[in-house]
Design a protein around this motif. Sequence first.
Motif, mmCIF file in Angstrom:
data_model
loop_
_atom_site.group_PDB
_atom_site.id
_atom_site.type_symbol
_atom_site.label_atom_id
_atom_site.label_comp_id
_atom_site.label_asym_id
_atom_site.label_seq_id
_atom_site.Cartn_x
_atom_site.Cartn_y
_atom_site.Cartn_z
ATOM 1 N N THR A 173 0.633 -1.117 -0.007
ATOM 2 C CA THR A 173 -0.295 0.065 -0.026
ATOM 3 C C THR A 173 0.879 1.126 0.151
ATOM 4 N N PRO A 174 1.134 1.022 -0.938
ATOM 5 C CA PRO A 174 2.336 2.774 -1.044
ATOM 6 C C PRO A 174 1.417 4.370 -0.467
ATOM 7 N N THR A 175 2.597 4.617 -0.322
ATOM 8 C CA THR A 175 1.404 6.319 0.539
ATOM 9 C C THR A 175 2.640 7.471 0.463
ATOM 10 N N THR A 176 3.263 7.123 -0.778
ATOM 11 C CA THR A 176 3.667 8.587 -0.717
ATOM 12 C C THR A 176 3.788 8.435 -2.788
ATOM 13 N N THR A 177 3.304 9.196 -3.693
ATOM 14 C CA THR A 177 3.663 9.802 -5.056
ATOM 15 C C THR A 177 4.941 9.379 -5.773
ATOM 16 N N GLY A 178 5.353 8.877 -6.827
ATOM 17 C CA GLY A 178 6.623 8.997 -7.495
ATOM 18 C C GLY A 178 6.916 7.493 -7.351
ATOM 19 N N ILE A 179 8.152 6.935 -7.661
ATOM 20 C CA ILE A 179 8.309 5.920 -8.588
ATOM 21 C C ILE A 179 8.876 4.871 -7.415
ATOM 22 N N TYR A 180 8.232 4.251 -7.718
ATOM 23 C CA TYR A 180 8.607 2.620 -6.201
ATOM 24 C C TYR A 180 9.699 1.975 -7.219
ATOM 25 N N ILE A 181 10.361 1.446 -7.111
ATOM 26 C CA ILE A 181 10.724 0.256 -7.405
ATOM 27 C C ILE A 181 11.203 -0.851 -6.417
ATOM 28 N N TYR A 182 10.253 -1.939 -7.123
ATOM 29 C CA TYR A 182 9.916 -3.350 -6.291
ATOM 30 C C TYR A 182 11.096 -4.568 -6.963
ATOM 31 N N GLU A 183 11.655 -4.837 -6.312
ATOM 32 C CA GLU A 183 12.989 -5.467 -6.519
ATOM 33 C C GLU A 183 12.559 -7.364 -5.728
ATOM 34 N N VAL A 184 12.308 -8.532 -6.521
ATOM 35 C CA VAL A 184 12.125 -9.928 -6.047
ATOM 36 C C VAL A 184 13.074 -10.283 -6.622
ATOM 37 N N THR A 185 13.700 -11.276 -5.657
ATOM 38 C CA THR A 185 14.853 -12.266 -5.885
ATOM 39 C C THR A 185 14.050 -13.879 -5.333
ATOM 40 N N ALA A 186 13.801 -14.579 -6.368
ATOM 41 C CA ALA A 186 14.120 -15.917 -5.571
ATOM 42 C C ALA A 186 14.838 -16.765 -5.748
ATOM 43 N N THR A 187 14.789 -17.902 -4.893
ATOM 44 C CA THR A 187 16.056 -18.526 -4.736
ATOM 45 C C THR A 187 15.881 -20.187 -4.590
ATOM 46 N N SER A 188 16.364 -20.881 -4.901
ATOM 47 C CA SER A 188 15.648 -22.451 -4.817
ATOM 48 C C SER A 188 16.921 -23.244 -4.649
ATOM 49 N N GLY A 189 17.860 -23.590 -3.301
ATOM 50 C CA GLY A 189 18.616 -24.175 -2.835
ATOM 51 C C GLY A 189 20.167 -22.756 -3.273
ATOM 52 N N SER A 190 21.165 -23.535 -3.774
ATOM 53 C CA SER A 190 21.542 -22.741 -3.486
ATOM 54 C C SER A 190 21.746 -21.378 -5.682
ATOM 55 N N ILE A 191 20.403 -21.941 -5.634
ATOM 56 C CA ILE A 191 20.811 -20.475 -7.393
ATOM 57 C C ILE A 191 19.695 -19.924 -6.816
ATOM 58 N N SER A 192 19.968 -18.530 -7.208
ATOM 59 C CA SER A 192 19.183 -17.518 -7.518
ATOM 60 C C SER A 192 18.821 -16.702 -8.459
ATOM 61 N N ASN A 193 17.350 -15.835 -8.603
ATOM 62 C CA ASN A 193 17.422 -14.364 -9.576
ATOM 63 C C ASN A 193 16.960 -13.523 -8.924
ATOM 64 N N THR A 194 17.235 -12.729 -9.469
ATOM 65 C CA THR A 194 16.848 -10.648 -8.805
ATOM 66 C C THR A 194 16.325 -10.066 -10.012
ATOM 67 N N ASN A 195 14.931 -9.660 -9.895
ATOM 68 C CA ASN A 195 14.704 -9.006 -10.981
ATOM 69 C C ASN A 195 13.661 -7.588 -10.494
ATOM 70 N N SER A 196 13.452 -6.836 -10.682
ATOM 71 C CA SER A 196 12.519 -5.880 -10.303
ATOM 72 C C SER A 196 11.979 -5.160 -11.450
ATOM 73 N N VAL A 197 10.695 -4.037 -10.983
ATOM 74 C CA VAL A 197 9.601 -3.155 -11.763
ATOM 75 C C VAL A 197 9.652 -2.485 -11.428
ATOM 76 N N SER A 198 10.097 -1.436 -11.601
ATOM 77 C CA SER A 198 9.010 0.103 -11.275
ATOM 78 C C SER A 198 8.294 0.025 -11.318
ATOM 79 N N VAL A 199 7.603 0.533 -10.795
ATOM 80 C CA VAL A 199 5.832 1.455 -10.505
ATOM 81 C C VAL A 199 5.666 3.364 -10.568
ATOM 82 N N GLU A 200 4.987 3.651 -10.961
ATOM 83 C CA GLU A 200 5.135 5.343 -11.179
ATOM 84 C C GLU A 200 3.777 5.353 -10.564
ATOM 85 N N ILE A 201 3.659 5.452 -8.609
ATOM 86 C CA ILE A 201 2.398 5.867 -7.677
ATOM 87 C C ILE A 201 1.914 7.137 -8.483
#
Length: 307
Positions: free
Chosen positions: A260-288
């Motif tokens: 629930t964003p409480t401020t206008t502007g650009i939020y960057i949401y970065e997610v990291t998935a981890t499976s065992g010793s492997i991980s992967n990270t991507n992000s999406v940027s949203v203008e609120i």
Amino acid sequence: MRFLKTYFFFFFVFSLTSIFSQSLGDFRSVNDGLWTNPASWEYFNGSTWVSPPANTNYPGDGVVTANDVVIANGTNISLGSNIAGAINSVTIGDETGTAVIETLTITNTSFLNTTNFTIAYDGLLFFSANKTFSLPAGTNFIVESPNPDGLVLGTDHGLYTQYASCSASKTIKIGSSEYATCNGGGGGSSGNETFDQVNNSGGNLTVSPTYTAPPCINQTLNLFANPGGTEHDASTTFSWTVTPPVGAVYMLSGENPTDTPTTTGIYIYEVTATSGSISNTNSVSVEIISCNKTVITNRRITYRVKK
């Protein structure tokens, strides 16, 4: 009227945008040839592309720290030996279009010391011999989908599969384990992935975060990790790092959390998935934006104006 602007940042532990924003220590190929041939490469010295520095032969020779390495400019680089020096990332393909394909050809048993390995949508990994190509344990192995369309996965880009004899002799190892063979056979205790399976899954672990509207201040924003890859299963865990336009960074958890964003502007949401010793990270940027409505009354006529 304000329009929603959405920007996707493809990060995979490393950011693919680094292909286009050079940093000190980056290498790119400029001529066909052996990986170990200095004439195959250019080096970014912090301001411009130059020939590799004195006493440096190739990325990963251990003389100069190699940052991001891109097989670019329509070249074919041949790899037939172990490259022991640490490399931040290796990407086959420079993402400049589908008219010209960049290729890494495995000619003999070989090793690259990078845990971030990507075959871009205009890149091809080809085995010219029945040999093993190895990467360190925990490597994130990514195969991009064609973009723009027009390339055939497994033929024009990705892991090449159209061999007259697609056997277990063409092998990819991650750490001490066989990850994939051309036909899925071989010494893996639980069976190996085929090259086709790796191509179709996008690699061993991927996340491609998205969200659903409304991107409005003080309203619920639904986030989705969209995981994939041959190593994704029920044990995969997810962590989100949220960078708001102002204020402190905070965390979310779960594959598909809400915010629930409480401020206008650009939020960057970065997610990291981890499976065992492997991980992967991507992000999406949203203008609120502010979606509140102001009521303006003029005599007996009431207007509702969206900001």
